[in-house]
Design a protein around this motif. Structure first.
Motif, short mmCIF file in Angstrom:
data_model
loop_
_atom_site.label_atom_id
_atom_site.label_comp_id
_atom_site.label_asym_id
_atom_site.label_seq_id
_atom_site.Cartn_x
_atom_site.Cartn_y
_atom_site.Cartn_z
N GLY A 250 0.86 -1.38 0.01
CA GLY A 250 -0.04 -0.19 0.14
C GLY A 250 0.82 1.42 -0.14
O GLY A 250 0.44 2.44 -0.18
N ASP A 251 2.20 1.22 -0.04
CA ASP A 251 2.95 2.37 0.06
C ASP A 251 2.80 2.95 -1.37
O ASP A 251 2.69 2.26 -2.26
N LYS A 252 2.59 4.33 -1.36
CA LYS A 252 2.60 4.93 -2.73
C LYS A 252 4.04 5.21 -3.33
O LYS A 252 4.94 6.32 -2.57
N VAL A 253 4.35 4.59 -4.35
CA VAL A 253 5.80 4.53 -4.82
C VAL A 253 5.83 5.36 -6.24
O VAL A 253 4.78 4.84 -7.18
N GLY A 254 6.65 6.39 -6.45
CA GLY A 254 6.57 6.89 -7.69
C GLY A 254 7.89 6.40 -8.64
O GLY A 254 8.76 6.04 -7.92
N VAL A 255 7.88 5.82 -9.81
CA VAL A 255 8.98 5.79 -10.50
C VAL A 255 8.91 6.61 -11.69
O VAL A 255 7.98 6.75 -12.64
N VAL A 256 10.24 7.17 -11.81
CA VAL A 256 10.07 8.36 -13.00
C VAL A 256 11.31 7.66 -13.96
O VAL A 256 12.42 7.46 -13.80
N GLY A 257 10.76 8.01 -15.13
CA GLY A 257 11.64 7.25 -16.45
C GLY A 257 11.49 5.85 -16.61
O GLY A 257 12.02 5.17 -15.72
N ASP A 275 1.40 0.65 -4.39
CA ASP A 275 0.49 1.65 -5.37
C ASP A 275 1.56 2.31 -6.09
O ASP A 275 2.26 3.19 -5.66
N VAL A 276 1.78 2.03 -7.58
CA VAL A 276 2.74 2.58 -8.04
C VAL A 276 2.10 3.69 -9.24
O VAL A 276 1.33 3.66 -9.91
N TYR A 277 3.05 4.96 -8.83
CA TYR A 277 2.82 5.98 -9.83
C TYR A 277 3.99 5.95 -10.79
O TYR A 277 4.92 6.48 -10.33
N ALA A 278 3.47 5.86 -12.20
CA ALA A 278 4.78 5.96 -13.08
C ALA A 278 4.73 7.38 -13.91
O ALA A 278 3.77 7.68 -14.28
N PHE A 279 6.05 7.80 -14.16
CA PHE A 279 6.12 9.25 -14.66
C PHE A 279 6.98 9.03 -15.83
O PHE A 279 7.89 8.72 -15.87
N THR A 280 6.51 9.46 -16.92
CA THR A 280 7.23 9.16 -18.25
C THR A 280 6.93 10.39 -19.00
O THR A 280 6.04 11.17 -19.02
N THR A 281 7.87 10.53 -19.99
CA THR A 281 7.52 11.60 -21.17
C THR A 281 7.04 10.98 -22.27
O THR A 281 6.91 11.56 -23.42
N SER A 282 6.89 9.51 -22.28
CA SER A 282 6.40 9.01 -23.66
C SER A 282 4.92 8.64 -23.60
O SER A 282 4.55 7.71 -22.69
N PRO A 283 4.04 9.38 -24.02
CA PRO A 283 2.60 8.95 -24.10
C PRO A 283 2.41 7.33 -24.56
O PRO A 283 1.56 6.82 -24.05
N CYS A 318 14.11 7.41 -9.29
CA CYS A 318 14.16 8.11 -10.59
C CYS A 318 15.23 7.61 -11.41
O CYS A 318 16.48 7.20 -11.08
N THR A 319 15.03 7.06 -12.42
CA THR A 319 15.98 6.40 -13.44
C THR A 319 16.45 7.29 -14.54
O THR A 319 17.29 6.90 -15.19
N ILE A 320 16.10 8.53 -14.70
CA ILE A 320 16.54 9.23 -15.65
C ILE A 320 18.10 9.47 -15.50
O ILE A 320 18.66 9.84 -14.57
N PRO A 321 18.71 9.35 -16.70
CA PRO A 321 20.13 9.19 -16.78
C PRO A 321 20.88 10.33 -17.63
O PRO A 321 21.81 10.32 -18.01
N TYR A 322 19.78 11.52 -17.45
CA TYR A 322 20.44 12.81 -17.99
C TYR A 322 20.34 13.99 -16.73
O TYR A 322 19.55 13.38 -15.86
N GLN A 323 20.71 15.15 -17.00
CA GLN A 323 20.11 16.14 -16.12
C GLN A 323 18.83 16.32 -16.43
O GLN A 323 18.08 16.34 -17.48
N TYR A 324 18.10 16.64 -15.38
CA TYR A 324 16.55 17.01 -15.21
C TYR A 324 16.37 17.91 -13.90
O TYR A 324 17.26 18.02 -13.27
N ASP A 325 15.10 18.20 -13.83
CA ASP A 325 14.76 19.22 -12.82
C ASP A 325 14.41 18.13 -11.58
O ASP A 325 13.40 17.63 -11.36
N VAL A 326 15.48 17.89 -10.88
CA VAL A 326 15.24 17.06 -9.69
C VAL A 326 14.37 17.60 -8.78
O VAL A 326 13.30 16.82 -8.19
N ALA A 327 14.21 18.92 -8.34
CA ALA A 327 13.40 19.37 -7.40
C ALA A 327 12.05 19.20 -7.90
O ALA A 327 11.22 19.26 -6.95
N ALA A 328 11.48 19.62 -8.99
CA ALA A 328 10.37 19.18 -9.59
C ALA A 328 9.97 18.07 -9.50
O ALA A 328 8.63 17.81 -8.63
#
Lengths: 422, 422
Positions: A250-257, A275-283, A318-328
């Motif tokens: 039941g933990d709310k886990v975000g996965v980025v990238g 409970d997984v929330y996935a964040f992607t830039t690819s629709p 977060c798995t993004i392997p490039y510079q990105y807006d970490v704080a956001a």
């Protein structure tokens, strides 16, 4: 191609076969960022293998002859695909590995998968490299020879190798099962390694590997080789921080990238009951993400989309392997929650807004793979719980194209190279 | 000086007196990084104070007349020192504050101390500013008027104001006593504030301040005003993360950067029973550091000096307000320990080596001051335990020189301005 790299690889490159060849020659290797001149002969002289490798001729060893090789101090012939410069193009290459030592196993590689790290390192994004260099640290195959002190494996066992191949067992981190943090750890490719005939460790885009048994894991029979390969880096890299966060139901886990690492992170976290929330830039990944079991797939075409999730999640990886807006991205974590970065950007640099990070009151950490004990654990967990990566099997000749796909976010989700095509 | 800023402040600047003056004029303010044009008249028209401020003339209110002012909807005349551009030079300025509202207290300021943040913000290091702007968020004085709903203070009380002056009490963070994280919080200077006749909040380098009573704390009688002032920002900023770390007796605590914040962090941590390791670039501070009670003072003339402390400390708080090698300093923390950044660099940017941070396996967070409950707590704690900052009292006319000293690490350790000299 071969002509334009003439200055790079000197005499080690065979213009006729378009292959890199070996010989007892002086080799000069240059990269755009560094000029490295070293002598293979000197390296060979500095090791116990002097002469042996050079004397070894003929066909690659069969399983039987390989087994006999253990303890014979004979270099192991290997063939694979190597980078020779920062271009991101690989070339077939025949080279030698060290003889099978007392603590070593020789593994005939069946599959090796492609990690974004391979691309970063070969392209020099993490600093100047020595070439030729064979990438690959998601490796599975069959043990074909064991050294006389080996107790964990026998010939015929299914085995995997990840990002590490050697270390110093006196180290405190080693003893705590976190070998990745030992100062003396030799990573699977491109690391200075005296015992290697090429002077550096050479990775798994090849047909075999010699490795200390401590750094090999068992691959259970209820997972295929091709499904197991990505677990050796992508699997452990995401599993380890999730376990350190003590992920619960039941933990709310975000996965980025959501690439090779991200899609495994979703599946592992779902299997653990989160409970997984996935964040992607690819629709185009949204349907897949929901099939992986995520509760929500959020398309972040602009970081303003993150505002709806501000302070809602317990944990983010977060798995993004490039510079990105970490704080956001960190803003989606609850106050005093944890945010783990596992993607490694170019030059390893992350530019972080201090004020942004303060406002989300998040604990930010960076996790590097995981230890060997935990690597065995993730392989077993995924086999037992049918947590399998989505893989696409390719031939060696397709590697360069596959790398382009990885960079351009077209991989779905891990390319696995059939090692019989090297 | 006045001529070269002619274009900056337009008609609001009196060339003869070399002072900024007020009037019902259109004011154009420009900074090198932003061109902002706004009308003071429009701002005044948008508030309930229309006309009242303009009508107020004559001498500054005495304590008695100020008390009478509460509820009278009369703007409060104030004089202080303001920045008019990014030069880092301040100028005497007479301005107005809002009338004392029902929930407000009017404080006659006795002392205000100098924080590095004042310098960063006035110089535009954190983004374009509106000028004239009065900095200062370490403020102490005597309550001279109270609004009719005020219950916490009475006229004559000793009071202090820190970095916040208003917020929205409906906010979850507010209710949790962490007002600094409310989206609507008005920080003490330079924040848009409708109720302020100047359109922005104006800070404590002045002779008085009007503030919601919630954002004022009591200054106990057993601590002097000048010793209390630095606690309102430097004190709470270091106390809050130390308390969140749940600092215990014998914990090994590192303090990086021994200026106004750092020297208080040492004293607070020592008072809590910690073994403190102080890291400074100034050899001339070593004796002071040991007098503050630190166990060791480490002069970091090169980050290689940190290697001796690798993985030795439980916790580190870093006050460096500029870009620096975060991963190198984080390496002194034990695996899975915590590292808190409280210094805010230019543009708030910290460039962090992801691989470096992974190797130290540290939880990195950034902490922003502390809530009002905790601000009262640190003031009481320091008074009760005789944790006093090292202060140097200066006159208003010395502010610009003092700022240079702060930037050049010559402050020992907090400059406190005698507000009677404004």
């Amino acid at each position: 191609m071969c002509k334009q790299h003439d200055h790079v690889i000197g005499k080690a490159y065979d213009h006729d076969t378009n292959k890199l060849v070996q010989g007892d020659i002086e080799q000069e290797i240059k990269t755009p960022t560094e000029s490295v001149s070293y002598s293979r002969r000197k390296l060979l002289q500095s090791t116990a293998t002097l002469g042996a490798g050079i004397a070894l001729t003929g066909a690659l060893p069969t399983l039987a002859s390989a087994s006999a090789m253990a303890g014979s101090r004979v270099n192991v012939k290997s063939k694979g695909y190597a980078a020779i410069d920062t271009s991101g193009k690989l070339h077939p290459w025949e080279f030698e590995r060290r003889p099978v030592g007392d603590d070593d196993v020789l593994i005939e590689i069946k599959y090796a998968s492609i990690c974004h790290s391979d691309i970063h390192q070969m392209k020099g994004h993490w600093g100047p490299q020595k070439y030729p260099q064979v990438p690959g640290h998601e490796i599975v195959g069959v043990v074909t020879a064991v050294g006389k002190k080996v107790s964990k494996f026998k010939v015929g066992d299914r085995a995997g190798v990840g990002c590490m191949v050697d270390s110093n067992s006196d180290c405190e981190s080693f003893q705590q099962g976190e070998e990745q943090y030992c100062p003396d750890t030799v990573f699977t490719y491109g690391y200075p390694q005296e015992s290697s005939p090429t002077g550096i460790s050479q990775g798994g885009y090849s047909n075999n590997i010699v490795v200390k048994e401590h750094f090999a894991v068992h691959i259970p029979s209820h997972i295929s080789f091709q499904d197991a390969a990505p677990l050796l880096c992508a699997g452990i890299t995401t599993y380890s921080p999730l376990m350190k966060f003590n992920l619960g139901k039941g933990d709310k886990v975000g996965v980025v990238g959501i690439g090779g690492l991200g899609h495994l992170a979703i599946k592992i976290a779902v299997a653990k009951g989160a409970d997984v929330y996935a964040f992607t830039t690819s629709p185009s990944k949204v349907n897949d993400i929901l099939e992986f079991g995520a509760k929500e797939a959020v398309v972040v075409d602009d970081v303003s989309k993150l505002a709806n999730y501000r302070g809602k999640l317990d944990y983010v990886i977060c798995t993004i392997p490039y510079q990105y807006d970490v704080a956001a991205y960190a803003s989606v974590v609850k106050p005093h929650g944890t945010y783990t970065q596992v993607g490694m950007p170019e030059k390893f640099e992350l530019n972080i807004s201090a004020i942004g990070l303060s406002i989300s009151r998040v604990n930010f950490n960076v996790s590097l793979i995981g230890g060997m004990r935990e690597t065995q654990e993730v392989v077993n967990f995924c086999a037992d719980n049918k947590v399998f990566p989505n893989v696409q099997i390719i031939k060696a000749e397709d590697i360069s194209r596959a790398w382009e796909d990885v960079v351009n976010k077209r991989a779905r989700y891990r390319y696995v190279i059939d090692a019989s095509t090297f």
